[in-house]
Design a protein around this motif. Structure first.
Motif, short mmCIF file in Angstrom:
data_model
loop_
_atom_site.label_atom_id
_atom_site.label_comp_id
_atom_site.label_asym_id
_atom_site.label_seq_id
_atom_site.Cartn_x
_atom_site.Cartn_y
_atom_site.Cartn_z
N VAL A 1 0.87 -1.17 0.00
CA VAL A 1 0.00 0.00 0.00
C VAL A 1 0.90 1.22 0.00
CG1 VAL A 1 -1.72 1.28 1.32
CG2 VAL A 1 -1.82 -1.20 1.25
N SER A 2 0.53 2.19 -0.78
CA SER A 2 1.31 3.40 -0.88
C SER A 2 0.44 4.60 -0.52
CB SER A 2 1.85 3.56 -2.30
OG SER A 2 2.61 4.74 -2.42
N GLU A 3 1.05 5.61 0.07
CA GLU A 3 0.32 6.85 0.36
C GLU A 3 0.24 7.73 -0.86
OE1 GLU A 3 1.96 8.80 3.76
OE2 GLU A 3 1.75 7.05 5.03
N GLU A 4 1.18 7.54 -1.79
CA GLU A 4 1.20 8.32 -3.02
C GLU A 4 1.18 7.39 -4.22
OE1 GLU A 4 4.69 10.72 -2.92
OE2 GLU A 4 3.87 12.10 -1.44
N CYS A 5 0.54 7.84 -5.30
CA CYS A 5 0.46 7.06 -6.53
C CYS A 5 1.86 6.88 -7.10
CB CYS A 5 -0.43 7.79 -7.53
SG CYS A 5 -0.52 7.00 -9.14
N CYS B 1 -3.47 5.81 -7.95
CA CYS B 1 -4.76 6.48 -7.81
C CYS B 1 -5.73 5.87 -8.83
CB CYS B 1 -4.61 7.98 -8.03
SG CYS B 1 -4.11 8.46 -9.69
N VAL C 1 -7.83 3.07 -0.28
CA VAL C 1 -7.03 2.02 0.38
C VAL C 1 -7.94 1.08 1.15
CG1 VAL C 1 -5.22 1.56 2.06
CG2 VAL C 1 -4.98 3.49 0.48
N PRO D 1 -1.58 12.03 -3.83
CA PRO D 1 -1.96 11.21 -2.67
C PRO D 1 -3.09 10.24 -3.03
CG PRO D 1 -2.08 13.56 -2.16
CD PRO D 1 -1.80 13.44 -3.62
N CYS E 1 -2.53 -1.53 -3.35
CA CYS E 1 -3.04 -0.21 -3.71
C CYS E 1 -1.83 0.69 -3.92
CB CYS E 1 -3.96 0.33 -2.61
SG CYS E 1 -4.73 1.89 -3.07
N PHE F 1 -7.53 7.70 1.51
CA PHE F 1 -7.65 6.63 2.50
C PHE F 1 -8.83 5.72 2.18
CE2 PHE F 1 -9.22 5.03 6.63
CZ PHE F 1 -8.12 4.25 6.96
#
Length: 72
Positions: A31-35, A58, A47, A41, A55, A44
Motif C-alpha cells: 500500500v502506498s500513500e502516493e500514486c 490512484c 485504500v 496522494p 493499492c 484513504f
C-alpha cells in the motif's frame, strides 16, 4: 477405485493448497500513500476499499494502467 498413490497425491495436493492459502493471507499487501505513477496522494477511502489488495496507484492511473494491459 483409487489406489494408495492416488490417495497420497490427493492428500499432498490438499496440504499444498492449504499452505499456499495461509501464505497468501500472511503476506502484507503493498500500500502506498502516493500514486507510483503521478505522485498524487491516494485517498484513504480507496485504500480501505481495496482491503487485502495492493493499492499503489490512484483511480485514474490504475484505470490507465489496466487499459494498457498492465493488470494490477
Amino acid at each position: 477405485m483409487a489406489d494408495i498413490a492416488d490417495i497420497a497425491n490427493d492428500r499432498m495436493q490438499q496440504e499444498l493448497d492449504h499452505r499456499l492459502a495461509q501464505y497468501r493471507q500472511a503476506q502484507p499487501c503493498p500500500v502506498s500513500e502516493e500514486c507510483e505513477e503521478c505522485g498524487d496522494p491516494i485517498p484513504f477511502e480507496r485504500v480501505q476499499a481495496l482491503a487485502k489488495m495492493p493499492c499503489l496507484r490512484c483511480v485514474e492511473c490504475q484505470g490507465f494502467h489496466e487499459r494498457r494491459g498492465g493488470g494490477r
